[in-house]
Design a protein around this motif. Sequence first.
Motif, PDB file in Angstrom:
ATOM      1  N   ILE A 141       7.540  31.373  12.593  1.00 19.66           N
ATOM      2  CA  ILE A 141       8.237  32.654  12.437  1.00 19.66           C
ATOM      3  C   ILE A 141       8.010  33.221  11.036  1.00 19.66           C
ATOM      4  CG2 ILE A 141      10.528  33.725  12.340  1.00 19.66           C
ATOM      5  CD1 ILE A 141      11.292  31.750  14.651  1.00 19.66           C
ATOM      6  N   SER A 142       8.031  32.361  10.034  1.00 16.40           N
ATOM      7  CA  SER A 142       7.820  32.819   8.657  1.00 16.40           C
ATOM      8  C   SER A 142       6.447  33.444   8.467  1.00 16.40           C
ATOM      9  CB  SER A 142       7.992  31.657   7.677  1.00 16.40           C
ATOM     10  OG  SER A 142       9.290  31.153   7.728  1.00 16.40           O
ATOM     11  N   ILE A 143       5.439  32.812   9.039  1.00 21.23           N
ATOM     12  CA  ILE A 143       4.075  33.345   8.918  1.00 21.23           C
ATOM     13  C   ILE A 143       3.952  34.660   9.672  1.00 21.23           C
ATOM     14  CG2 ILE A 143       1.659  32.948   9.576  1.00 21.23           C
ATOM     15  CD1 ILE A 143       2.210  29.930   8.988  1.00 21.23           C
ATOM     16  N   LEU A 144       4.521  34.716  10.865  1.00 24.36           N
ATOM     17  CA  LEU A 144       4.379  35.910  11.700  1.00 24.36           C
ATOM     18  C   LEU A 144       5.240  37.079  11.212  1.00 24.36           C
ATOM     19  CD1 LEU A 144       4.226  34.409  15.294  1.00 24.36           C
ATOM     20  CD2 LEU A 144       2.337  35.193  13.842  1.00 24.36           C
ATOM     21  N   LEU A 179      13.962  27.246  20.069  1.00 31.18           N
ATOM     22  CA  LEU A 179      14.835  26.730  19.009  1.00 31.18           C
ATOM     23  C   LEU A 179      16.302  26.796  19.412  1.00 31.18           C
ATOM     24  CD1 LEU A 179      13.123  28.208  15.820  1.00 31.18           C
ATOM     25  CD2 LEU A 179      13.019  25.854  16.680  1.00 31.18           C
ATOM     26  N   ILE A 180      16.666  27.810  20.160  1.00 31.49           N
ATOM     27  CA  ILE A 180      18.049  27.939  20.629  1.00 31.49           C
ATOM     28  C   ILE A 180      18.354  26.865  21.674  1.00 31.49           C
ATOM     29  CG2 ILE A 180      19.613  29.426  21.975  1.00 31.49           C
ATOM     30  CD1 ILE A 180      18.277  31.807  20.422  1.00 31.49           C
ATOM     31  N   ASN A 181      17.360  26.543  22.508  1.00 33.31           N
ATOM     32  CA  ASN A 181      17.573  25.575  23.587  1.00 33.31           C
ATOM     33  C   ASN A 181      17.582  24.124  23.119  1.00 33.31           C
ATOM     34  OD1 ASN A 181      17.764  27.593  25.500  1.00 33.31           O
ATOM     35  ND2 ASN A 181      15.604  27.513  26.029  1.00 33.31           N
ATOM     36  N   PHE A 182      16.905  23.822  22.006  1.00 32.69           N
ATOM     37  CA  PHE A 182      16.792  22.434  21.549  1.00 32.69           C
ATOM     38  C   PHE A 182      17.145  22.332  20.075  1.00 32.69           C
ATOM     39  CE2 PHE A 182      13.825  22.708  25.106  1.00 32.69           C
ATOM     40  CZ  PHE A 182      14.247  21.637  25.873  1.00 32.69           C
ATOM     41  N   ASN A 183      17.796  21.241  19.730  1.00 35.89           N
ATOM     42  CA  ASN A 183      18.143  20.973  18.340  1.00 35.89           C
ATOM     43  C   ASN A 183      17.306  19.778  17.880  1.00 35.89           C
ATOM     44  OD1 ASN A 183      19.418  21.103  15.883  1.00 35.89           O
ATOM     45  ND2 ASN A 183      21.204  19.927  16.558  1.00 35.89           N
ATOM     46  N   VAL A 211      21.706  26.939   6.124  1.00 40.09           N
ATOM     47  CA  VAL A 211      22.888  26.181   5.709  1.00 40.09           C
ATOM     48  C   VAL A 211      22.569  24.687   5.690  1.00 40.09           C
ATOM     49  CG1 VAL A 211      25.220  25.498   6.433  1.00 40.09           C
ATOM     50  CG2 VAL A 211      24.554  27.913   6.448  1.00 40.09           C
ATOM     51  N   GLU A 212      21.926  24.190   6.734  1.00 34.05           N
ATOM     52  CA  GLU A 212      21.574  22.773   6.804  1.00 34.05           C
ATOM     53  C   GLU A 212      20.678  22.367   5.641  1.00 34.05           C
ATOM     54  OE1 GLU A 212      19.738  22.128  10.575  1.00 34.05           O
ATOM     55  OE2 GLU A 212      21.609  22.345  11.679  1.00 34.05           O
ATOM     56  N   LEU A 264      19.826  35.006  14.980  1.00 31.93           N
ATOM     57  CA  LEU A 264      20.261  35.041  13.585  1.00 31.93           C
ATOM     58  C   LEU A 264      21.154  33.853  13.250  1.00 31.93           C
ATOM     59  CD1 LEU A 264      20.960  38.814  12.891  1.00 31.93           C
ATOM     60  CD2 LEU A 264      19.018  37.428  12.181  1.00 31.93           C
ATOM     61  N   GLU A 265      22.060  33.515  14.154  1.00 32.73           N
ATOM     62  CA  GLU A 265      22.924  32.365  13.915  1.00 32.73           C
ATOM     63  C   GLU A 265      22.101  31.094  13.750  1.00 32.73           C
ATOM     64  OE1 GLU A 265      25.607  32.347  17.249  1.00 32.73           O
ATOM     65  OE2 GLU A 265      26.972  33.774  16.300  1.00 32.73           O
ATOM     66  N   ARG A 266      21.077  30.935  14.588  1.00 33.31           N
ATOM     67  CA  ARG A 266      20.228  29.740  14.521  1.00 33.31           C
ATOM     68  C   ARG A 266      19.501  29.681  13.179  1.00 33.31           C
ATOM     69  NH1 ARG A 266      20.105  25.048  17.373  1.00 33.31           N
ATOM     70  NH2 ARG A 266      21.201  26.387  18.805  1.00 33.31           N
ATOM     71  N   LEU A 267      18.915  30.781  12.748  1.00 29.12           N
ATOM     72  CA  LEU A 267      18.208  30.799  11.465  1.00 29.12           C
ATOM     73  C   LEU A 267      19.161  30.545  10.303  1.00 29.12           C
ATOM     74  CD1 LEU A 267      15.562  33.647  11.684  1.00 29.12           C
ATOM     75  CD2 LEU A 267      15.173  31.193  11.586  1.00 29.12           C
ATOM     76  N   LEU A 268      20.319  31.177  10.343  1.00 29.77           N
ATOM     77  CA  LEU A 268      21.295  30.966   9.273  1.00 29.77           C
ATOM     78  C   LEU A 268      21.778  29.520   9.244  1.00 29.77           C
ATOM     79  CD1 LEU A 268      23.346  34.280   9.465  1.00 29.77           C
ATOM     80  CD2 LEU A 268      21.719  33.583   7.690  1.00 29.77           C
TER      81      LEU A 268
END
Length: 136
Positions: free
Chosen positions: A89-92, A73-77, A119-120, A111-115
Amino acid sequence: TAVVYNLTRGEQSAKLPLELLNRAVSITLMSIEHHQKQIQLLKNCFLTLCSDNVLHRAQFSCKRCCELVFTSLINFNDIHMKRMGVAIISILAAEIPTSDLRDLSSDRKRLERLLMYVVEKCLLRSDVEQLLAAPT
């Protein structure tokens, strides 16, 4: 990845022997780990993992899976990867011990990616652009 995906979907997935399901997940996680630059392969792997049956029946390291998903997720948008990654991630998250959750959340980029996803999802595009432009 298509064969593994098809094995883990539909009625046959519930009948799949646990040993075979475990091997399928193991191969999927190894593929994610070793092919971080191949977005289509990663999407296919996410599709395989994004299943209640797979995530609840198979025996594997939830922490390792989350780490690999976060790295992708950090490597690709990519919107599709975001949706599947957040679902995985939510299930796990409910399966991971508190100490492992602490380790996972200690990485600022994660954390920045999840936040950013929150926000989006919750704010208007103009609000997101304004937040991104704000000095830190």
